[in-house]
Design an enzyme around this catalytic site. Structure first.
Site, PDB file in Angstrom:
ATOM      1  N   ASN A 213       2.655   2.774   2.517  1.00  9.31           N
ATOM      2  CA  ASN A 213       3.734   3.414   1.753  1.00  9.31           C
ATOM      3  C   ASN A 213       3.641   4.922   1.921  1.00  9.31           C
ATOM      4  O   ASN A 213       2.726   5.426   2.567  1.00  9.31           O
ATOM      5  CB  ASN A 213       3.663   2.992   0.279  1.00  9.31           C
ATOM      6  CG  ASN A 213       2.333   3.374  -0.340  1.00  9.31           C
ATOM      7  OD1 ASN A 213       2.029   4.541  -0.491  1.00  9.31           O
ATOM      8  ND2 ASN A 213       1.525   2.366  -0.659  1.00  9.31           N
ATOM      9  N   LYS A 291      -2.071  -7.386  19.892  1.00  9.07           N
ATOM     10  CA  LYS A 291      -0.732  -6.986  19.470  1.00  9.07           C
ATOM     11  C   LYS A 291       0.235  -8.182  19.534  1.00  9.07           C
ATOM     12  O   LYS A 291       0.274  -8.898  20.543  1.00  9.07           O
ATOM     13  CB  LYS A 291      -0.238  -5.867  20.392  1.00  9.07           C
ATOM     14  CG  LYS A 291       1.082  -5.293  19.950  1.00  9.07           C
ATOM     15  CD  LYS A 291       1.558  -4.210  20.890  1.00  9.07           C
ATOM     16  CE  LYS A 291       3.001  -3.876  20.551  1.00  9.07           C
ATOM     17  NZ  LYS A 291       3.693  -3.226  21.639  1.00  9.07           N
ATOM     18  N   ILE A 311      -7.739  -3.114  -8.262  1.00  6.48           N
ATOM     19  CA  ILE A 311      -8.983  -2.367  -8.479  1.00  6.48           C
ATOM     20  C   ILE A 311      -9.037  -1.805  -9.898  1.00  6.48           C
ATOM     21  O   ILE A 311     -10.038  -1.919 -10.599  1.00  6.48           O
ATOM     22  CB  ILE A 311      -9.126  -1.227  -7.432  1.00  6.48           C
ATOM     23  CG1 ILE A 311      -8.837  -1.776  -6.027  1.00  6.48           C
ATOM     24  CG2 ILE A 311     -10.522  -0.617  -7.481  1.00  6.48           C
ATOM     25  CD1 ILE A 311      -8.684  -0.709  -4.960  1.00  6.48           C
ATOM     26  N   PHE A 330      -2.181   4.883 -13.252  1.00  3.14           N
ATOM     27  CA  PHE A 330      -0.865   5.471 -13.028  1.00  3.14           C
ATOM     28  C   PHE A 330       0.147   4.356 -12.872  1.00  3.14           C
ATOM     29  O   PHE A 330      -0.206   3.243 -12.460  1.00  3.14           O
ATOM     30  CB  PHE A 330      -0.861   6.329 -11.754  1.00  3.14           C
ATOM     31  CG  PHE A 330      -1.235   7.765 -12.018  1.00  3.14           C
ATOM     32  CD1 PHE A 330      -2.551   8.108 -12.280  1.00  3.14           C
ATOM     33  CD2 PHE A 330      -0.269   8.748 -12.025  1.00  3.14           C
ATOM     34  CE1 PHE A 330      -2.903   9.421 -12.548  1.00  3.14           C
ATOM     35  CE2 PHE A 330      -0.600  10.069 -12.294  1.00  3.14           C
ATOM     36  CZ  PHE A 330      -1.914  10.410 -12.546  1.00  3.14           C
ATOM     37  N   LYS A 344       2.156  -2.394 -18.579  1.00  2.82           N
ATOM     38  CA  LYS A 344       1.106  -2.153 -17.580  1.00  2.82           C
ATOM     39  C   LYS A 344      -0.203  -1.741 -18.234  1.00  2.82           C
ATOM     40  O   LYS A 344      -1.272  -2.211 -17.859  1.00  2.82           O
ATOM     41  CB  LYS A 344       1.570  -1.072 -16.591  1.00  2.82           C
ATOM     42  CG  LYS A 344       0.736  -1.027 -15.348  1.00  2.82           C
ATOM     43  CD  LYS A 344       1.472  -0.461 -14.164  1.00  2.82           C
ATOM     44  CE  LYS A 344       2.523  -1.420 -13.639  1.00  2.82           C
ATOM     45  NZ  LYS A 344       3.254  -0.919 -12.510  1.00  2.82           N
ATOM     46  N   LYS A 348      -3.371  -4.038 -17.503  1.00  3.66           N
ATOM     47  CA  LYS A 348      -4.483  -3.509 -16.720  1.00  3.66           C
ATOM     48  C   LYS A 348      -5.740  -3.313 -17.566  1.00  3.66           C
ATOM     49  O   LYS A 348      -6.844  -3.268 -17.037  1.00  3.66           O
ATOM     50  CB  LYS A 348      -4.108  -2.164 -16.086  1.00  3.66           C
ATOM     51  CG  LYS A 348      -2.872  -2.208 -15.223  1.00  3.66           C
ATOM     52  CD  LYS A 348      -3.217  -2.477 -13.791  1.00  3.66           C
ATOM     53  CE  LYS A 348      -1.960  -2.413 -12.935  1.00  3.66           C
ATOM     54  NZ  LYS A 348      -2.236  -2.616 -11.533  1.00  3.66           N
TER      55      LYS A 348
END
Ligand code: C5P
Length: 407
Positions: A213, A291, A311, A330, A344, A348
């Site tokens: 990302n 590949k 994690i 975050f 969240k 978490k």
């Protein structure tokens, strides 16, 4: 009481918020600091030199060519005898003069002549704050090492609403205290061990392709630097990112989420762990050794994915002795920020969560600025629009306060 015995040179420029300098002077004096004020010509329209002089017990200065004073003190001495120079309010005009090195009155002459740290509290109309010229001046001043507090979002004296309202005197006072906490005596996070994850992860598909990302690592890197500057021993676990070398940190470079998880567990135990990394949620079960080739029919390959380890969630759930006493996550959301953020935080199991809206058009992902909704248990605080560096400073101060009140 870090401000006791400190001498502040307070430069008041000409904005409606000038009257708030009275409260600021009182706050500084209450804890044993002294204040010498300089008023610009504009400031005198908003606050009387007599009021300021009576409060500070010193003449409120403003003339550059006051010959008696030049022989007695001189502007060089005036600016250097202070432990900190505070510009509050800092109008767009004085910021422009500072950024360009103008010295056309006592205030700007002192600012140009000084080797003392400067903290400024911008105050202006939202359009002036957003004007390209002010953006450029702010960038220059930040590069020159000027520290800032605010501005905040709110109703303005001119009837508009937006960013540009001066930080409240209490907030400026806290920033002054934080400055001295950092510069004198032991640093507030001296010896604390902190792990910070940052950047994206890169999940291979085959030897030349991967899923990743656009995380730049800007926020994580700024947080790691802000913590190291406060004396923390920082282990910075980073995926491949543009911002991956924070000053004063041990850098552990990884590629995949599995590697990041292993690096984080090797970096523990720690007093705090901050998870800014944009970890890929999925990885390819079996990346191809060679590949992948296009087949003659043009049919795309079938790729099987599996979930990556979370994690943050697993560190949050470590047993008592192994869990860092402060775990911070975050959340990057595209809508329904507070609801998603609250879910969240619960899911978490972390202590604090910093949520930001990364919807297309906000420019947050990879950009320099963001807007944080800070959750500490049931409490939610909107930090308003800030640079990622300012978010890092604020978070680092908050972490320092957390450990200061805990011990
Ligand atoms: O679930 P989501 O990706 O939105 O969670 C974001 C938070 O969780 C961030 O703090 C991120 O660093 C952390 N995270 C993690 N491991 C993952 C996914 C997210 O540590 N696999």
């Amino acid at each position: 009481m870090t401000l006791a015995g400190k001498h502040i040179l307070l430069i008041v420029s000409g904005g409606i918020a000038a009257y708030k300098s009275i409260t600021l002077i009182r706050l500084i004096q209450k804890v044993g600091g002294t204040v010498q004020a300089i008023l610009t010509e504009g400031a005198k329209q908003f606050v009387s030199p007599l009021t300021i002089a009576t409060l500070t017990g010193r003449p409120a200065l403003s003339e550059l060519f006051d010959l008696t004073r030049e022989t007695e003190i001189g502007h060089i001495e005036l600016s250097r005898s202070a432990d900190l120079i505070v510009v509050a309010p800092a109008t767009a005009h004085i910021l422009a003069r500072m950024a360009n090195g103008l010295a056309d009155d006592l205030a700007t002459t002192c600012l140009l002549a000084t080797i003392t740290p400067v903290l400024a509290a911008p105050a202006m109309n939202v359009r002036m704050w957003e004007a390209p010229a002010t953006r450029r001046n702010m960038e220059t001043l930040r590069r020159d090492g000027i520290a800032f507090v605010g501005p905040n979002e709110g109703d303005m004296a001119c009837g508009e609403f937006g960013l540009g309202r001066m930080a409240e005197p209490e907030e400026i006072f806290e920033a002054i205290e934080a400055h001295f906490a950092r510069s004198g005596g032991p640093l507030p996070l001296e010896g604390k061990r902190v792990v910070v994850t940052s950047g994206p992860t890169r999940e291979p598909i085959d030897p030349v392709r991967y899923i990743s990302n656009a995380s730049s690592g800007r926020q994580g890197s700024a947080i790691a630097e802000a913590l190291a500057a406060r004396g923390a021993i920082v282990k910075f676990v980073t995926g491949p990112a543009e911002f991956a070398r924070p000053k004063g940190c041990e850098i552990i470079a990884v590629e995949t989420a599995i590697e990041m998880e292993a690096a984080v567990s090797a970096a523990l135990p720690a007093d705090a762990a901050i998870f800014t990394a944009a970890v890929a949620d999925w990885r390819v079960v079996e990346p191809a050794g060679l590949k992948l080739k296009k087949d003659a029919s043009g049919t795309p390959p079938e790729i099987e994915f599996t979930a990556n380890p979370d994690i943050l969630a697993s560190v949050s759930r470590l047993p008592g002795g192994e869990r860092p006493s402060l775990v911070i996550g975050f959340a990057a959301e595209t809508g329904n920020l507070e609801t998603h953020a609250r879910n969240k935080l619960a899911r978490k199991g972390c202590d604090w969560l910093l949520a930001n809206d990364v919807s297309p058009g906000t420019g947050v992902f990879g950009g320099t600025d963001t807007r944080i909704l800070f959750l500490d248990g049931p409490e939610a605080e909107d930090w308003g629009e800030l640079s990622k560096i300012a978010v890092a400073e604020r978070l680092a101060d908050r972490i320092a306060n957390h450990f200061a009140t805990e011990s």
